[in-house]
Design a protein around this motif. Sequence first.
Motif, PDB file in Angstrom:
ATOM      1  N   LYS A 166      25.200 -24.194  50.816  1.00  0.00           N
ATOM      2  CA  LYS A 166      24.476 -23.335  51.766  1.00  0.00           C
ATOM      3  C   LYS A 166      24.803 -21.863  51.547  1.00  0.00           C
ATOM      4  O   LYS A 166      23.907 -21.017  51.493  1.00  0.00           O
ATOM      5  CB  LYS A 166      24.828 -23.745  53.199  1.00  0.00           C
ATOM      6  CG  LYS A 166      24.162 -22.914  54.269  1.00  0.00           C
ATOM      7  CD  LYS A 166      24.713 -23.235  55.625  1.00  0.00           C
ATOM      8  CE  LYS A 166      25.640 -22.233  56.194  1.00  0.00           C
ATOM      9  NZ  LYS A 166      25.338 -20.845  56.184  1.00  0.00           N
ATOM     10  N   LEU A 167      26.095 -21.572  51.378  1.00  0.00           N
ATOM     11  CA  LEU A 167      26.500 -20.183  51.140  1.00  0.00           C
ATOM     12  C   LEU A 167      26.049 -19.685  49.768  1.00  0.00           C
ATOM     13  O   LEU A 167      25.632 -18.534  49.630  1.00  0.00           O
ATOM     14  CB  LEU A 167      28.015 -20.049  51.279  1.00  0.00           C
ATOM     15  CG  LEU A 167      28.556 -20.185  52.707  1.00  0.00           C
ATOM     16  CD1 LEU A 167      30.079 -20.235  52.693  1.00  0.00           C
ATOM     17  CD2 LEU A 167      28.064 -19.052  53.580  1.00  0.00           C
ATOM     18  N   ALA A 168      26.130 -20.556  48.757  1.00  0.00           N
ATOM     19  CA  ALA A 168      25.723 -20.151  47.406  1.00  0.00           C
ATOM     20  C   ALA A 168      24.238 -19.825  47.341  1.00  0.00           C
ATOM     21  O   ALA A 168      23.825 -18.907  46.626  1.00  0.00           O
ATOM     22  CB  ALA A 168      26.069 -21.252  46.406  1.00  0.00           C
ATOM     23  N   LEU A 169      23.429 -20.561  48.092  1.00  0.00           N
ATOM     24  CA  LEU A 169      21.987 -20.312  48.099  1.00  0.00           C
ATOM     25  C   LEU A 169      21.578 -19.256  49.123  1.00  0.00           C
ATOM     26  O   LEU A 169      20.417 -18.856  49.172  1.00  0.00           O
ATOM     27  CB  LEU A 169      21.229 -21.612  48.365  1.00  0.00           C
ATOM     28  CG  LEU A 169      21.386 -22.697  47.303  1.00  0.00           C
ATOM     29  CD1 LEU A 169      20.670 -23.966  47.729  1.00  0.00           C
ATOM     30  CD2 LEU A 169      20.876 -22.218  45.963  1.00  0.00           C
ATOM     31  N   GLY A 170      22.516 -18.837  49.960  1.00  0.00           N
ATOM     32  CA  GLY A 170      22.227 -17.805  50.954  1.00  0.00           C
ATOM     33  C   GLY A 170      21.323 -18.277  52.075  1.00  0.00           C
ATOM     34  O   GLY A 170      20.552 -17.490  52.621  1.00  0.00           O
ATOM     35  N   LEU A 171      21.400 -19.542  52.419  1.00  0.00           N
ATOM     36  CA  LEU A 171      20.550 -20.090  53.467  1.00  0.00           C
ATOM     37  C   LEU A 171      21.254 -20.019  54.817  1.00  0.00           C
ATOM     38  O   LEU A 171      22.468 -20.142  54.900  1.00  0.00           O
ATOM     39  CB  LEU A 171      20.222 -21.551  53.160  1.00  0.00           C
ATOM     40  CG  LEU A 171      19.453 -21.788  51.868  1.00  0.00           C
ATOM     41  CD1 LEU A 171      19.368 -23.268  51.570  1.00  0.00           C
ATOM     42  CD2 LEU A 171      18.065 -21.187  51.973  1.00  0.00           C
ATOM     43  N   SER A 172      20.470 -19.845  55.865  1.00  0.00           N
ATOM     44  CA  SER A 172      21.041 -19.857  57.211  1.00  0.00           C
ATOM     45  C   SER A 172      20.824 -21.243  57.818  1.00  0.00           C
ATOM     46  O   SER A 172      19.944 -21.994  57.402  1.00  0.00           O
ATOM     47  CB  SER A 172      20.384 -18.802  58.091  1.00  0.00           C
ATOM     48  OG  SER A 172      19.064 -19.179  58.401  1.00  0.00           O
TER      49      SER A 172
END
Length: 117
Positions: A45-51
Amino acid sequence: LFAMYFFMKHGPTLLVKTFSSSPSVKRLAGLVCQLMPLAFFYVVKLALGLSLDVLSEEGWTYPTQQAGNFWTLWTTYKLRDAEWSIVLAQIPNMFSLVLMSILCTMSGVLGIMGKFP
């Protein structure tokens, strides 16, 4: 789902092989491998920058709950709203579910303690 399967199936063996001299790794390997899929989810989630809001809208997580008090969950529904014929019909399934929960809890405790018979 694949990450969860991989970590739970192969994770304890890999941890014990990697840290063979540590007795605490042998004790906690199962717990660590059960938490790894959650950590993997947040890393991706953090690597893809998703909320979490975006993931919730796309159906990857549960919808966000409305703000409220602790007891809101327990006061939202009333017992009179239940369809009692369906509840009574499910009693045999409830006994099976309780039995399986007890067996899973007992085997989990035995696994953590390393005292399988």
